[in-house]
Design a protein around this motif. Structure first.
Motif, PDB file in Angstrom:
ATOM      1  N   LEU A   1       0.841  -1.193   0.000  1.00 47.35           N
ATOM      2  CA  LEU A   1       0.000   0.000   0.000  1.00 47.35           C
ATOM      3  C   LEU A   1       0.874   1.241   0.000  1.00 47.35           C
ATOM      4  O   LEU A   1       1.980   1.232   0.554  1.00 47.35           O
ATOM      5  CB  LEU A   1      -0.883   0.027   1.241  1.00 47.35           C
ATOM      6  CG  LEU A   1      -2.207  -0.737   1.221  1.00 47.35           C
ATOM      7  CD1 LEU A   1      -2.885  -0.614   2.584  1.00 47.35           C
ATOM      8  CD2 LEU A   1      -3.122  -0.214   0.135  1.00 47.35           C
ATOM      9  N   ASN A   2       0.365   2.330  -0.595  1.00 48.57           N
ATOM     10  CA  ASN A   2       1.014   3.621  -0.456  1.00 48.57           C
ATOM     11  C   ASN A   2      -0.036   4.647  -0.055  1.00 48.57           C
ATOM     12  O   ASN A   2      -1.235   4.341   0.033  1.00 48.57           O
ATOM     13  CB  ASN A   2       1.748   4.030  -1.738  1.00 48.57           C
ATOM     14  CG  ASN A   2       0.820   4.090  -2.938  1.00 48.57           C
ATOM     15  OD1 ASN A   2      -0.347   4.476  -2.823  1.00 48.57           O
ATOM     16  ND2 ASN A   2       1.334   3.716  -4.097  1.00 48.57           N
ATOM     17  N   VAL A   3       0.395   5.880   0.184  1.00 46.90           N
ATOM     18  CA  VAL A   3      -0.505   6.913   0.680  1.00 46.90           C
ATOM     19  C   VAL A   3      -1.637   7.189  -0.305  1.00 46.90           C
ATOM     20  O   VAL A   3      -2.807   7.292   0.074  1.00 46.90           O
ATOM     21  CB  VAL A   3       0.282   8.198   0.986  1.00 46.90           C
ATOM     22  CG1 VAL A   3      -0.665   9.353   1.274  1.00 46.90           C
ATOM     23  CG2 VAL A   3       1.218   7.980   2.174  1.00 46.90           C
ATOM     24  N   THR A   4      -1.302   7.325  -1.574  1.00 48.86           N
ATOM     25  CA  THR A   4      -2.315   7.636  -2.587  1.00 48.86           C
ATOM     26  C   THR A   4      -3.395   6.564  -2.643  1.00 48.86           C
ATOM     27  O   THR A   4      -4.593   6.861  -2.687  1.00 48.86           O
ATOM     28  CB  THR A   4      -1.658   7.785  -3.968  1.00 48.86           C
ATOM     29  OG1 THR A   4      -0.663   8.813  -3.905  1.00 48.86           O
ATOM     30  CG2 THR A   4      -2.686   8.124  -5.031  1.00 48.86           C
ATOM     31  N   LYS A   5      -2.963   5.304  -2.629  1.00 43.67           N
ATOM     32  CA  LYS A   5      -3.930   4.206  -2.668  1.00 43.67           C
ATOM     33  C   LYS A   5      -4.795   4.189  -1.412  1.00 43.67           C
ATOM     34  O   LYS A   5      -6.007   3.974  -1.473  1.00 43.67           O
ATOM     35  CB  LYS A   5      -3.199   2.875  -2.815  1.00 43.67           C
ATOM     36  CG  LYS A   5      -2.534   2.665  -4.169  1.00 43.67           C
ATOM     37  CD  LYS A   5      -1.782   1.334  -4.197  1.00 43.67           C
ATOM     38  CE  LYS A   5      -1.141   1.078  -5.548  1.00 43.67           C
ATOM     39  NZ  LYS A   5      -0.393  -0.207  -5.578  1.00 43.67           N
ATOM     40  N   LEU A   6      -4.169   4.408  -0.261  1.00 42.82           N
ATOM     41  CA  LEU A   6      -4.910   4.362   0.990  1.00 42.82           C
ATOM     42  C   LEU A   6      -5.954   5.480   1.063  1.00 42.82           C
ATOM     43  O   LEU A   6      -7.073   5.269   1.538  1.00 42.82           O
ATOM     44  CB  LEU A   6      -3.949   4.450   2.178  1.00 42.82           C
ATOM     45  CG  LEU A   6      -4.581   4.384   3.573  1.00 42.82           C
ATOM     46  CD1 LEU A   6      -5.419   3.120   3.736  1.00 42.82           C
ATOM     47  CD2 LEU A   6      -3.506   4.453   4.651  1.00 42.82           C
ATOM     48  N   LYS A   7      -5.601   6.665   0.571  1.00 43.96           N
ATOM     49  CA  LYS A   7      -6.544   7.786   0.611  1.00 43.96           C
ATOM     50  C   LYS A   7      -7.805   7.508  -0.197  1.00 43.96           C
ATOM     51  O   LYS A   7      -8.871   8.052   0.088  1.00 43.96           O
ATOM     52  CB  LYS A   7      -5.868   9.060   0.110  1.00 43.96           C
ATOM     53  CG  LYS A   7      -4.895   9.682   1.093  1.00 43.96           C
ATOM     54  CD  LYS A   7      -4.310  10.982   0.543  1.00 43.96           C
ATOM     55  CE  LYS A   7      -3.426  11.657   1.584  1.00 43.96           C
ATOM     56  NZ  LYS A   7      -2.854  12.947   1.087  1.00 43.96           N
ATOM     57  N   SER A   8      -7.681   6.649  -1.202  1.00 39.71           N
ATOM     58  CA  SER A   8      -8.835   6.347  -2.053  1.00 39.71           C
ATOM     59  C   SER A   8      -9.743   5.276  -1.463  1.00 39.71           C
ATOM     60  O   SER A   8     -10.838   5.037  -1.976  1.00 39.71           O
ATOM     61  CB  SER A   8      -8.354   5.903  -3.439  1.00 39.71           C
ATOM     62  OG  SER A   8      -7.737   4.620  -3.368  1.00 39.71           O
ATOM     63  N   LEU A   9      -9.297   4.633  -0.400  1.00 41.92           N
ATOM     64  CA  LEU A   9     -10.077   3.556   0.218  1.00 41.92           C
ATOM     65  C   LEU A   9     -11.368   4.113   0.802  1.00 41.92           C
ATOM     66  O   LEU A   9     -11.343   5.090   1.556  1.00 41.92           O
ATOM     67  CB  LEU A   9      -9.242   2.903   1.326  1.00 41.92           C
ATOM     68  CG  LEU A   9      -9.810   1.667   2.001  1.00 41.92           C
ATOM     69  CD1 LEU A   9      -9.742   0.470   1.058  1.00 41.92           C
ATOM     70  CD2 LEU A   9      -9.033   1.367   3.278  1.00 41.92           C
ATOM     71  N   CYS A  10     -12.495   3.515   0.471  1.00 43.87           N
ATOM     72  CA  CYS A  10     -13.794   3.986   0.953  1.00 43.87           C
ATOM     73  C   CYS A  10     -14.263   3.172   2.144  1.00 43.87           C
ATOM     74  O   CYS A  10     -14.168   1.941   2.153  1.00 43.87           O
ATOM     75  CB  CYS A  10     -14.831   3.920  -0.167  1.00 43.87           C
ATOM     76  SG  CYS A  10     -14.581   5.164  -1.453  1.00 43.87           S
ATOM     77  N   VAL A  11     -14.787   3.878   3.147  1.00 46.44           N
ATOM     78  CA  VAL A  11     -15.294   3.238   4.352  1.00 46.44           C
ATOM     79  C   VAL A  11     -16.693   3.773   4.635  1.00 46.44           C
ATOM     80  O   VAL A  11     -17.092   4.817   4.122  1.00 46.44           O
ATOM     81  CB  VAL A  11     -14.378   3.499   5.562  1.00 46.44           C
ATOM     82  CG1 VAL A  11     -13.013   2.865   5.359  1.00 46.44           C
ATOM     83  CG2 VAL A  11     -14.230   4.996   5.829  1.00 46.44           C
ATOM     84  N   HIS A  12     -17.435   3.037   5.474  1.00 43.13           N
ATOM     85  CA  HIS A  12     -18.775   3.465   5.853  1.00 43.13           C
ATOM     86  C   HIS A  12     -18.708   4.302   7.132  1.00 43.13           C
ATOM     87  O   HIS A  12     -17.870   4.058   8.009  1.00 43.13           O
ATOM     88  CB  HIS A  12     -19.684   2.260   6.054  1.00 43.13           C
ATOM     89  CG  HIS A  12     -20.018   1.556   4.781  1.00 43.13           C
ATOM     90  ND1 HIS A  12     -19.271   0.513   4.277  1.00 43.13           N
ATOM     91  CD2 HIS A  12     -21.033   1.765   3.890  1.00 43.13           C
ATOM     92  CE1 HIS A  12     -19.801   0.102   3.130  1.00 43.13           C
ATOM     93  NE2 HIS A  12     -20.869   0.836   2.882  1.00 43.13           N
ATOM     94  N   LEU A  13     -19.612   5.275   7.223  1.00 46.47           N
ATOM     95  CA  LEU A  13     -19.561   6.224   8.332  1.00 46.47           C
ATOM     96  C   LEU A  13     -20.917   6.350   9.019  1.00 46.47           C
ATOM     97  O   LEU A  13     -21.752   7.188   8.638  1.00 46.47           O
ATOM     98  CB  LEU A  13     -19.096   7.591   7.835  1.00 46.47           C
ATOM     99  CG  LEU A  13     -18.675   8.584   8.928  1.00 46.47           C
ATOM    100  CD1 LEU A  13     -17.408   8.091   9.626  1.00 46.47           C
ATOM    101  CD2 LEU A  13     -18.450   9.974   8.341  1.00 46.47           C
ATOM    102  N   PRO A  14     -21.165   5.550  10.062  1.00 48.66           N
ATOM    103  CA  PRO A  14     -22.371   5.726  10.877  1.00 48.66           C
ATOM    104  C   PRO A  14     -22.247   7.004  11.720  1.00 48.66           C
ATOM    105  O   PRO A  14     -21.177   7.619  11.789  1.00 48.66           O
ATOM    106  CB  PRO A  14     -22.377   4.477  11.759  1.00 48.66           C
ATOM    107  CG  PRO A  14     -21.395   3.536  11.131  1.00 48.66           C
ATOM    108  CD  PRO A  14     -20.381   4.389  10.462  1.00 48.66           C
ATOM    109  N   PRO A  15     -23.299   7.395  12.429  1.00 49.73           N
ATOM    110  CA  PRO A  15     -23.235   8.579  13.302  1.00 49.73           C
ATOM    111  C   PRO A  15     -22.150   8.426  14.373  1.00 49.73           C
ATOM    112  O   PRO A  15     -21.921   7.335  14.895  1.00 49.73           O
ATOM    113  CB  PRO A  15     -24.626   8.640  13.926  1.00 49.73           C
ATOM    114  CG  PRO A  15     -25.515   7.921  12.950  1.00 49.73           C
ATOM    115  CD  PRO A  15     -24.657   6.833  12.369  1.00 49.73           C
ATOM    116  N   LEU A  16     -21.504   9.535  14.704  1.00 43.62           N
ATOM    117  CA  LEU A  16     -20.391   9.513  15.658  1.00 43.62           C
ATOM    118  C   LEU A  16     -20.775   8.955  17.033  1.00 43.62           C
ATOM    119  O   LEU A  16     -19.992   8.198  17.618  1.00 43.62           O
ATOM    120  CB  LEU A  16     -19.806  10.922  15.795  1.00 43.62           C
ATOM    121  CG  LEU A  16     -18.541  11.058  16.647  1.00 43.62           C
ATOM    122  CD1 LEU A  16     -17.405  10.206  16.079  1.00 43.62           C
ATOM    123  CD2 LEU A  16     -18.117  12.533  16.732  1.00 43.62           C
ATOM    124  N   PRO A  17     -21.938   9.280  17.604  1.00 42.59           N
ATOM    125  CA  PRO A  17     -22.286   8.695  18.914  1.00 42.59           C
ATOM    126  C   PRO A  17     -22.299   7.161  18.889  1.00 42.59           C
ATOM    127  O   PRO A  17     -21.853   6.528  19.862  1.00 42.59           O
ATOM    128  CB  PRO A  17     -23.683   9.267  19.182  1.00 42.59           C
ATOM    129  CG  PRO A  17     -23.712  10.553  18.432  1.00 42.59           C
ATOM    130  CD  PRO A  17     -22.939  10.286  17.184  1.00 42.59           C
TER     131      PRO A  17
END
Length: 384
Positions: free
Chosen positions: A326-342
């Motif tokens: 992995l490198n920084v550019t590839k990692l930045k493109s990785l998509c994750v799911h974001l539920p509410p912060l609480p």
């Protein structure tokens, strides 16, 4: 001291015809091979007939005679004894469980003294000639009982630790669902959008920025893949001076940073612990410093480890021509799911509670292993 062959019957395995081996249980009798001794089950069957002398029953003591000379009690049901595996049957003048604890110590000494080119081989002559401490049956029983207690406690603690390790995974799915299907419709965003600054996702220093010759025995710690794999329970051996650390200030680690392996076990990550001083990244790892008003690092780490969606992306973007990475550019493109912060924070609190219990469990295991080692040393340290 009496010899092993004076105290036990030693039955060596039969040379079954390997051409007839099958993996179909309906076509033969289970066959215990060297690889089966420790794991306690077999996937090999033989249609050959054999003498009852070569039959293995649950509870029999088995020894693998090649490689590491492993000793184990068999619990895989009735089976046949293949060559280079032997069965030890104690007679009435030795306590069976005492012998079971004694044998690994004696065999380890033989193994350490055995020369080899590719694989070490235990000879029948050396096995038979093992000398067993000549103590009363009552003493043998007392030693075995104490070791049984410690062994049982260790097994229980390890089982608890395994269960604690699984709890955050189960709670994650319970709270957020299987993200491969995303039943709650959580939004998916690039991991770079979780960071406050573009430099928050960073790779460790390369080449002339930090060379091996600059490492010292104490100072500012440099953290790499071994520590990430051990969830920072393994201390680092690499340090640099505070002056050098100032020059590498953009590569610092602070509590709450996620550290990810970019080589080997690609994607493995751990959160830098709260009680650790600031450190420096090794070139083999990446740092993810999230904006904690948007994302909780413990929640994100769990998702990076367990989400099939994330793992599939990591496999795709890390597939190098020679070695995955992995490198920084590839990692930045990785998509994750974001539920509410609480919700993220509630999960993180639960995960941290599990981690604290695992740390206590690990301490108990270490104490028990030390005690078990002392008991073995006191009982068998001079044996051989």
């Amino acid at each position: 001291m009496p010899r092993l062959d004076q105290l036990c019957n030693i039955q060596y395995g039969y040379a079954f015809n390997a051409d007839l081996f099958t993996t179909k249980s309906s076509q033969g009798v289970p066959l215990v091979r060297i690889r089966d001794v420790v794991r306690g089950y077999t996937e090999t069957y033989t249609p050959e007939s054999f003498s009852e002398a070569y039959r293995v029953h649950d509870g029999d003591i088995l020894i693998g005679m090649d490689g590491e000379f492993n000793v184990a009690r068999w619990h895989g049901g009735d089976a046949a004894l293949n060559q280079r595996v032997c069965k030890i049957t104690p007679r009435n003048n030795i306590h069976s469980q005492y012998l079971f604890y004694f044998l690994p110590q004696a065999l380890k000494r033989i193994e350490d003294q055995t020369p080899f080119v590719t694989v070490k081989h235990l000879s029948a002559k050396k096995l038979s000639a093992i000398e067993v401490p000549d103590i009363s049956m009552m003493e043998q029983a007392n030693i075995a009982e104490r070791l049984d207690i410690i062994t049982t406690l260790l097994a229980n603690r390890r089982q608890v630790d395994e269960q604690l390790a699984e709890l955050p995974k189960a709670r994650f799915v319970e709270m957020f669902g299987d993200l491969a299907f995303n039943p709650h419709g959580w939004k998916s965003i690039p991991i770079a959008d979780l960071c406050a600054a573009s430099d928050d996702i960073k790779c460790g220093p390369f080449g002339t920025q930090l060379s091996q010759s600059e490492y010292i025995t104490s100072g500012v710690p440099v953290w790499g893949i071994p520590q990430v794999n051990a969830n920072f329970q393994l201390p680092t051996k690499d340090f640099i001076t505070s002056e050098k650390a100032k020059k590498l200030s953009s590569y610092t680690l602070i509590p709450g940073d996620i550290v990810m392996s970019r080589k080997g076990n690609v994607g493995r990550c751990a959160v830098y612990p709260q009680n650790f001083p600031f450190g420096i990244l090794h070139s083999d790892v990446l740092r993810i410093r999230v904006n904690r008003e948007v994302c909780d690092p413990t929640f994100l780490m769990q998702q990076l480890h367990d989400s099939r969606v994330v793992q599939t992306q990591i496999e795709v973007i890390s597939n190098g021509a020679i070695m995955a990475g992995l490198n920084v550019t590839k990692l930045k493109s990785l998509c994750v799911h974001l539920p509410p912060l609480p919700a993220q924070r509630r999960f993180a609190a639960f995960a941290r509670a599990c981690a604290a219990q695992r740390a206590a469990c690990a301490h108990q295991i270490a104490v028990l292993e030390t005690l078990r080692g002392k008991l073995l040393q006191d009982a068998f340290g001079a044996a051989g």
